[in-house]
Scaffold this active site. Structure first.
Site, PDB file in Angstrom:
ATOM      1  N   ASP A 191     -52.420  15.923 -83.458  1.00 25.33           N
ATOM      2  CA  ASP A 191     -53.770  16.464 -83.451  1.00 25.33           C
ATOM      3  C   ASP A 191     -54.744  15.379 -83.007  1.00 25.33           C
ATOM      4  O   ASP A 191     -54.398  14.192 -82.987  1.00 25.33           O
ATOM      5  CB  ASP A 191     -54.135  16.969 -84.856  1.00 25.33           C
ATOM      6  CG  ASP A 191     -55.242  18.012 -84.847  1.00 25.33           C
ATOM      7  OD1 ASP A 191     -55.887  18.204 -83.790  1.00 25.33           O
ATOM      8  OD2 ASP A 191     -55.456  18.645 -85.898  1.00 25.33           O
ATOM      9  N   GLY A 192     -55.943  15.782 -82.667  1.00 24.86           N
ATOM     10  CA  GLY A 192     -56.988  14.830 -82.342  1.00 24.86           C
ATOM     11  C   GLY A 192     -57.773  14.444 -83.580  1.00 24.86           C
ATOM     12  O   GLY A 192     -57.437  14.823 -84.704  1.00 24.86           O
ATOM     13  N   ALA A 193     -58.827  13.677 -83.388  1.00 22.64           N
ATOM     14  CA  ALA A 193     -59.710  13.279 -84.483  1.00 22.64           C
ATOM     15  C   ALA A 193     -61.098  13.009 -83.913  1.00 22.64           C
ATOM     16  O   ALA A 193     -61.243  12.621 -82.753  1.00 22.64           O
ATOM     17  CB  ALA A 193     -59.183  12.040 -85.197  1.00 22.64           C
ATOM     18  N   ASP A 194     -62.099  13.230 -84.741  1.00 18.12           N
ATOM     19  CA  ASP A 194     -63.473  12.923 -84.343  1.00 18.12           C
ATOM     20  C   ASP A 194     -63.789  11.453 -84.591  1.00 18.12           C
ATOM     21  O   ASP A 194     -64.592  10.859 -83.873  1.00 18.12           O
ATOM     22  CB  ASP A 194     -64.454  13.813 -85.108  1.00 18.12           C
ATOM     23  CG  ASP A 194     -64.222  15.290 -84.799  1.00 18.12           C
ATOM     24  OD1 ASP A 194     -64.257  15.654 -83.623  1.00 18.12           O
ATOM     25  OD2 ASP A 194     -63.971  16.060 -85.749  1.00 18.12           O
ATOM     26  N   THR A 222     -56.126  21.223 -82.827  1.00 15.98           N
ATOM     27  CA  THR A 222     -57.206  21.952 -82.174  1.00 15.98           C
ATOM     28  C   THR A 222     -58.202  20.966 -81.591  1.00 15.98           C
ATOM     29  O   THR A 222     -58.472  19.919 -82.181  1.00 15.98           O
ATOM     30  CB  THR A 222     -57.913  22.869 -83.182  1.00 15.98           C
ATOM     31  OG1 THR A 222     -56.993  23.886 -83.605  1.00 15.98           O
ATOM     32  CG2 THR A 222     -59.144  23.542 -82.568  1.00 15.98           C
ATOM     33  N   GLU A 280     -56.094  22.648 -90.075  1.00 16.92           N
ATOM     34  CA  GLU A 280     -55.591  21.354 -89.626  1.00 16.92           C
ATOM     35  C   GLU A 280     -55.071  20.521 -90.797  1.00 16.92           C
ATOM     36  O   GLU A 280     -54.014  19.893 -90.699  1.00 16.92           O
ATOM     37  CB  GLU A 280     -56.689  20.596 -88.883  1.00 16.92           C
ATOM     38  CG  GLU A 280     -56.996  21.157 -87.502  1.00 16.92           C
ATOM     39  CD  GLU A 280     -58.188  20.488 -86.848  1.00 16.92           C
ATOM     40  OE1 GLU A 280     -58.251  20.498 -85.605  1.00 16.92           O
ATOM     41  OE2 GLU A 280     -59.058  19.967 -87.567  1.00 16.92           O
TER      42      GLU A 280
END
Length: 262
Positions: free
Chosen positions: A89-92, A33, A111
């Site tokens: 997935d992405g990451a902050d 997401t 997630e």
């Protein structure tokens, strides 16, 4: 269309484009997401439509599920899949050990469940997401709505004994109302500045009644694909201990950009 993308969006795109190459025919794929993960879903959708790729996707949020269906990807639940071949997935934030902070998009619980139910987790990110120490990005903590103020007080008390630079906590809002996750929970954002011992903090947080999950992903990520605005990228594999370089040519993806502009 590629010329209209910002350097950050180009970096996200090249990371997503390269990570899509990890997906093989017949795989069960966890779909992340967020803005970077959305590029991945679009890339996979193009491969489904134009190359006949057959995959089943397990989305980590209702937003991702909607986008995946729009892209022609077969969507199933994790219960139906039981186990996944890969999650992308992405990451902050991510550090040198490929530990992550996730949850800026509000989907950290799903997630983390999906990522840990996978043979491999690949994170896609632009270079700005890399940090020496986790904590500059506010750490999301998902909590049940019942008694959330008490839970927040318990979290604040626990932070007093943690190796962190800051200790400010805030309820995430959606306008004038609390932000509500897909699971019906609230999110506390912890502004810590720097986390000295992320593993310890994750364990302490998850022992508290009222805390559902936290956004620290420790020893979950296997590979990070780091994109740059000029098409360059790096693949960092924590298991193999390797760092390799690659490049994505924007000209090869004109169809994808054209679809975005329609």
């Amino acid at each position: 269309m590629s010329a209209e993308l910002s350097p950050i969006d180009k970096a996200k795109f090249v990371a997503a484009r390269r990570a899509a190459d990890f997906v093989e025919d017949g795989m069960r794929v966890g779909l992340g997401t967020g803005s970077t993960a959305a590029w991945l879903v679009r890339c996979l959708g193009e491969m489904v439509r134009e190359n006949g790729l057959r995959i089943r996707g397990v989305p980590t949020s209702s937003r991702t599920a909607s986008l995946a269906r729009d892209e022609g990807i077969e969507v199933i639940t994790l219960d139906e899949a039981r186990w996944l071949d890969i999650t992308i997935d992405g990451a902050d934030e991510f550090d040198g050990a490929l530990n992550l902070i996730k949850g800026g998009g509000g989907a950290l619980l799903q997630e983390k469940i999906v990522a840990t139910a996978s043979d491999r987790m690949v994170v896609i990110a632009d270079a700005a997401k890399e940090v020496a120490h986790l904590g500059a990005f506010p750490l999301p903590v998902e909590v049940v709505p019942f008694g959330w103020r008490t839970t927040e007080a318990l979290v604040a008390e626990a932070l007093e004994s943690m190796d962190v630079m800051g200790r400010e906590t805030a309820l995430r809002m959606n306008g004038t109302e609390p932000y509500v996750t897909d699971e019906g929970n609230y999110i506390l954002d912890l502004r810590l500045g720097r986390i000295g011992n992320a593993r310890q903090l994750a364990l302490v947080l998850n022992q508290m009644p009222g805390v559902v999950e936290n956004g620290l992903f420790i020893d979950i990520c296997d590979t990070v694909v780091v994109g740059h605005g000029d098409g360059r990228l790096e693949l960092r594999d924590i298991n193999a201990g390797t760092v390799t370089e690659d490049r994505v040519d924007f000209a090869d993806n004109e169809n994808l950009f054209r679809d975005l502009g329609e």
